[in-house]
Design an enzyme around this catalytic site. Structure first.
Site, PDB file in Angstrom:
ATOM      1  N   ASP A   1      41.649 -28.906  27.727  1.00  0.00           N
ATOM      2  CA  ASP A   1      42.968 -28.280  27.511  1.00  0.00           C
ATOM      3  C   ASP A   1      43.808 -29.407  26.561  1.00  0.00           C
ATOM      4  O   ASP A   1      43.292 -30.359  26.467  1.00  0.00           O
ATOM      5  CB  ASP A   1      43.994 -28.031  28.863  1.00  0.00           C
ATOM      6  CG  ASP A   1      43.282 -27.070  29.535  1.00  0.00           C
ATOM      7  OD1 ASP A   1      42.372 -26.442  29.350  1.00  0.00           O
ATOM      8  OD2 ASP A   1      44.198 -26.699  30.572  1.00  0.00           O
TER       9      ASP A   1
ATOM     10  N   HIS B   1      41.128 -32.658  29.832  1.00  0.00           N
ATOM     11  CA  HIS B   1      42.143 -32.560  28.493  1.00  0.00           C
ATOM     12  C   HIS B   1      41.536 -33.571  27.369  1.00  0.00           C
ATOM     13  O   HIS B   1      41.293 -34.723  27.800  1.00  0.00           O
ATOM     14  CB  HIS B   1      43.479 -33.259  28.838  1.00  0.00           C
ATOM     15  CG  HIS B   1      44.254 -32.509  30.018  1.00  0.00           C
ATOM     16  ND1 HIS B   1      43.948 -32.507  31.388  1.00  0.00           N
ATOM     17  CD2 HIS B   1      45.089 -31.315  29.768  1.00  0.00           C
ATOM     18  CE1 HIS B   1      44.538 -31.629  31.992  1.00  0.00           C
ATOM     19  NE2 HIS B   1      45.310 -30.870  31.195  1.00  0.00           N
TER      20      HIS B   1
END
Length: 302
Positions: A72, A228
């Site tokens: 993400d 991430h």
């Protein structure tokens, strides 16, 4: 008799060479004990299903010890490229849920992610920590602008790479709303949560990110992992994590939309994603007054 033996020897050598060549083609050069291709699992997007047992009743169809890597908040000019190189080395394909603001700032990295064979979903324009606090119209604009930014970044890419933008969406902080899930579903966009995270958004070291990822995966056994690609600590631990998971008998799987999903999503009125064709998208780079996105979720993923 000698001639027959010679011919038999030649055949054996040829078969051995062919087998070795086949093995080399199908073995990961950087990780020779494993396949060169990541298994692909296609998932329906019609009607906008929501996947991930952390929040929803259903998840993607995985076998025992299969893990989906998702990243993400990128693209990031440093960490994303390091992560791409690590994934290449281990012949692993992933899914990247991109923030539109960063896609507009770094369109070359969006194209690089697609060119290396990864699937791309979106993660809003400015990563608001809770779309629930927005009006429905404001939240819809956030989601729409995220898709537009990634499409614009891919507009000059080959059609095969543009196709890697899927009708996949993930809520920032996993803070969804029933109204927005319905709205996405009307546009045949699937929502993705997860089964586990690694808390890599917290100020912890790379070894601790790795430990938490391995622990959380072991507690469930299979599923979608959120990481991430904006975090150097994630890039630091990724190679060791992949090696350890494989040593423990896990394998990695890439998610992709079912065939025709993009066409179906593009065909609805007020679509969020276009057909794969040359796009005439206006320059949507952020104005100087736009604040940087907030990339930290409201709560940890356990």
């Amino acid at each position: 008799m000698g001639r027959i033996s010679t011919l038999a020897g030649i055949v054996v050598v040829a078969l051995f060479a062919a087998t070795a060549a086949y093995a080399n083609e199908n073995t990961c050069p950087g990780d020779p004990g494993y396949a060169a291709e990541t298994r692909v699992v296609t998932v329906p997007t019609t009607g906008g299903p929501a996947y991930g047992n952390m929040q929803y009743p259903q998840t993607v169809p995985l076998g025992p010890k299969e893990v989906v890597l998702t990243f993400d908040d990128g693209p990031d000019p440093e960490s994303t490229l390091r992560i791409l190189d690590t994934l290449d080395r281990h012949c692993v394909k992933a899914t990247f849920f991109m923030v539109g603001y960063y896609a507009a700032r770094h369109p070359e990295i969006v194209r690089e992610v697609a060119a290396r064979g990864h699937i791309i979903g979106t993660h809003t324009w400015l990563h608001p920590n809770s779309l629930r606090s927005y009006s429905l119209a404001q939240a819809q604009r956030e989601i729409r602008r995220g898709f537009e930014a990634v499409e614009a970044a891919l507009a000059s890419a080959p059609a095969e790479d543009r196709q890697r933008l899927a009708p996949f969406f993930r809520f920032p902080g996993l803070n969804d709303s029933a109204a927005l899930i319905r709205w996405l579903g009307e546009r045949h966009v699937a929502t993705f949560s997860c089964e586990f995270g690694a808390d890599d958004w917290k100020p912890i070291g790379s070894a601790e990110v790795r430990r938490r990822a391995i622990r959380n995966i072991a507690s469930v056994g299979r599923g979608i992992l959120i990481l991430h690609d904006t975090k150097p600590r994630t890039a630091d631990m990724l190679s060791s994590f992949i090696v350890t998971m494989r040593e423990q008998g896990y394998s990695f799987v890439q998610l992709a939309p079912e065939p025709e999903s993009r066409i179906r999503a593009a065909a609805v009125s007020d679509a969020l994603i276009g057909a794969v064709e040359p796009l005439a998208v206006a320059d949507i780079r952020p104005a100087t007054a736009v604040a940087e996105p907030s990339l930290e979720p409201d709560a940890a993923l356990h």
